[in-house]
Design an enzyme around this catalytic site. Structure first.
Site, PDB file in Angstrom:
ATOM      1  N   GLY A   1       0.839  -1.204   0.000  1.00 23.62           N
ATOM      2  CA  GLY A   1       0.000   0.000   0.000  1.00 23.62           C
ATOM      3  C   GLY A   1       0.868   1.245   0.000  1.00 23.62           C
ATOM      4  O   GLY A   1       2.105   1.166  -0.005  1.00 23.62           O
TER       5      GLY A   1
ATOM      6  N   ILE B   1       1.411   3.763   2.346  1.00 22.82           N
ATOM      7  CA  ILE B   1       2.297   3.990   3.508  1.00 22.82           C
ATOM      8  C   ILE B   1       3.227   2.796   3.694  1.00 22.82           C
ATOM      9  O   ILE B   1       4.426   2.949   3.927  1.00 22.82           O
ATOM     10  CB  ILE B   1       1.486   4.239   4.803  1.00 22.82           C
ATOM     11  CG1 ILE B   1       0.551   5.438   4.633  1.00 22.82           C
ATOM     12  CG2 ILE B   1       2.429   4.479   5.997  1.00 22.82           C
ATOM     13  CD1 ILE B   1      -0.384   5.692   5.808  1.00 22.82           C
TER      14      ILE B   1
ATOM     15  N   ASN C   1      -3.104  -8.080   0.100  1.00 24.06           N
ATOM     16  CA  ASN C   1      -4.056  -8.733  -0.816  1.00 24.06           C
ATOM     17  C   ASN C   1      -4.339  -7.872  -2.052  1.00 24.06           C
ATOM     18  O   ASN C   1      -5.198  -8.206  -2.862  1.00 24.06           O
ATOM     19  CB  ASN C   1      -5.368  -9.093  -0.101  1.00 24.06           C
ATOM     20  CG  ASN C   1      -6.168  -7.868   0.293  1.00 24.06           C
ATOM     21  OD1 ASN C   1      -5.723  -6.736   0.124  1.00 24.06           O
ATOM     22  ND2 ASN C   1      -7.357  -8.084   0.827  1.00 24.06           N
TER      23      ASN C   1
ATOM     24  N   GLY D   1      -3.775  -1.731  -2.370  1.00 19.83           N
ATOM     25  CA  GLY D   1      -2.337  -1.653  -2.648  1.00 19.83           C
ATOM     26  C   GLY D   1      -2.059  -2.157  -4.062  1.00 19.83           C
ATOM     27  O   GLY D   1      -2.965  -2.624  -4.760  1.00 19.83           O
TER      28      GLY D   1
ATOM     29  N   THR E   1     -12.253  -7.040   7.204  1.00 19.73           N
ATOM     30  CA  THR E   1     -10.791  -6.875   7.133  1.00 19.73           C
ATOM     31  C   THR E   1     -10.284  -6.186   8.389  1.00 19.73           C
ATOM     32  O   THR E   1      -9.298  -6.612   8.999  1.00 19.73           O
ATOM     33  CB  THR E   1     -10.402  -6.000   5.915  1.00 19.73           C
ATOM     34  OG1 THR E   1     -10.956  -6.587   4.768  1.00 19.73           O
ATOM     35  CG2 THR E   1      -8.896  -5.873   5.783  1.00 19.73           C
TER      36      THR E   1
ATOM     37  N   TYR F   1     -16.113   2.709   9.721  1.00 22.93           N
ATOM     38  CA  TYR F   1     -14.651   2.678   9.636  1.00 22.93           C
ATOM     39  C   TYR F   1     -14.052   3.088  10.974  1.00 22.93           C
ATOM     40  O   TYR F   1     -13.181   2.401  11.528  1.00 22.93           O
ATOM     41  CB  TYR F   1     -14.195   3.613   8.508  1.00 22.93           C
ATOM     42  CG  TYR F   1     -12.703   3.772   8.393  1.00 22.93           C
ATOM     43  CD1 TYR F   1     -11.863   2.668   8.367  1.00 22.93           C
ATOM     44  CD2 TYR F   1     -12.126   5.036   8.281  1.00 22.93           C
ATOM     45  CE1 TYR F   1     -10.485   2.823   8.249  1.00 22.93           C
ATOM     46  CE2 TYR F   1     -10.757   5.210   8.157  1.00 22.93           C
ATOM     47  CZ  TYR F   1      -9.942   4.095   8.145  1.00 22.93           C
ATOM     48  OH  TYR F   1      -8.587   4.255   8.023  1.00 22.93           O
TER      49      TYR F   1
ATOM     50  N   LYS G   1     -11.926   0.588  13.522  1.00 16.26           N
ATOM     51  CA  LYS G   1     -10.546   0.865  13.956  1.00 16.26           C
ATOM     52  C   LYS G   1     -10.492   1.077  15.471  1.00 16.26           C
ATOM     53  O   LYS G   1      -9.507   0.738  16.129  1.00 16.26           O
ATOM     54  CB  LYS G   1      -9.981   2.087  13.212  1.00 16.26           C
ATOM     55  CG  LYS G   1      -9.771   1.885  11.733  1.00 16.26           C
ATOM     56  CD  LYS G   1      -8.848   0.730  11.366  1.00 16.26           C
ATOM     57  CE  LYS G   1      -7.411   0.991  11.674  1.00 16.26           C
ATOM     58  NZ  LYS G   1      -6.540  -0.130  11.209  1.00 16.26           N
TER      59      LYS G   1
END
Ligand code: UDP
Length: 326
Positions: free
Chosen positions: A10, A12, A32, A36, A99, A153, A157
């Site tokens: 990805g 970062i 995956n 990315g 995920t 989201y 997180k």
């Protein structure tokens, strides 16, 4: 040292991989390729001295067997694999939650099993819809209703953070949490909503710059180089275990002003087009009006202070996008 970077292909993750390779470490990547791309690390695979120290596995972090082997092999784990980008989250809500929650569960469970050092990439999104500034790690968290999917989201997180802290408290897992504030730099794609690469691309093509809402919402952008520096120092620092740190820039800017600055830096003939949120995202969308980090905590731990200001960030992104014809 052997370093595992989940999400290492990805934006970062690929910069972090490069920094560890530069330092002489071995880097293991699992990605995956959902957001990315192998293009992000192609230049690393081509560099002779890096080839033998870079191992890339295209796979999901939900594949426990693959993760068992990788975490068993490495000494430090940077967990960056996640569903990111507002548009991606709205487009794939179930996949994003799975995920972010189940994936992190696998990472933490195995880091705990093998007693490995782990750094968890979280996000300023977890603060929710505050309007005060700066946001500090001990602030309350305020979300909208579950009908507004953007907050899934933040909530996913936040659950990752709770799981990490629960492991720290109950088993002493060596985990540190980093909340990132709008990280930007070369190789970031605008495909999932990220505002700077998107507006720069529009400006370079002399297309209208799409500013959502009235453009008065603000953000504070951080260059990926500063983020990578902070990640590496945090991972080395044992007293950061069990703690949450903001990583962010210093200059608050409205999106409207950002668009004006991009037009001027690109010498573009583009105009700014204000697009109502419901046209951009549907009626159940809610934006964060303001997002400014307090960085005293990380500053006093590792001396973090962003080296690259907004002007330099924009110049770097514009230069990259011009050179690569993005
Ligand atoms: N934004 C915008 N035009 C775009 C993309 C984003 O005006 O083409 C706005 C978005 O609504 C938000 C800010 O720019 O207020 C930052 O968006 P981004 O998706 O980069 O990150 P966020 O901070 O929302 O996670």
């Amino acid at each position: 040292m052997r370093v595992l970077i989940t999400g290492g292909a990805g934006f970062i993750g690929s910069h972090l991989a490069e920094a560890y390779l530069d330092k002489g470490d071995e880097v293991y990547i699992i990605d995956n390729l959902s957001t990315g791309s192998l293009d992000n690390i192609a230049h690393l695979k081509e560099k002779g001295s890096y080839q033998k120290r870079l191992f890339v596995q295209v796979d999901s972090i939900l594949n426990r067997d693959a993760m068992l082997e990788l975490i068993g092999t490495c000494e430090v784990v940077h967990h960056l694999a996640a569903a990111v980008g507002v548009e991606y989250i709205l487009d794939k809500p179930m996949e994003s939650i799975t995920t972010n929650i189940q994936g992190t569960e696998v990472v933490l469970e195995l880091c705990n099993k093998f007693k490995k050092r782990v750094l968890l990439a979280s996000t300023s999104e977890v603060y929710g819809k505050h309007t005060h500034a700066p946001l500090v790690e001990t602030d309350n968290i305020i979300y909208g209703p579950s009908s507004k999917f953007r907050w899934s989201y933040a909530a996913s997180k936040l659950m990752d953070e709770f799981m990490a802290l629960a492991y720290y408290r109950t088993t002493g897992l060596q985990v540190t949490i980093a909340r990132l504030f709008n990280t930007v730099g070369p190789r970031q794609t605008g495909a999932y909503g990220m505002v700077i690469p998107r507006l720069v691309r529009q400006a370079l093509k002399n297309e209208p710059l799409t500013v959502y809402g009235d453009g008065q919402q603000t953000r504070t952008f951080t260059d990926v180089k500063d983020v990578v520096w902070a990640f590496m120092r945090l991972a080395e620092n044992e007293s950061s275990c069990g703690q949450v740190y903001n990583i962010g820039g210093l200059e608050e800017v409205s999106i409207l002003e950002l668009a004006q600055r991009i037009i001027s830096l690109c010498n573009s003939g583009s105009e700014i087009q204000l697009i109502p949120y419901d046209k951009a995202f549907g009626k159940d969308f809610e934006d964060m009006q303001r997002r400014v980090p307090g960085i005293e905590k990380i500053e006093s731990l590792i001396g973090f202070s962003p080296k690259i200001d907004l002007h330099a960030i924009l110049a770097r992104v514009i230069d990259y996008m011009r050179k690569h014809n993005k």
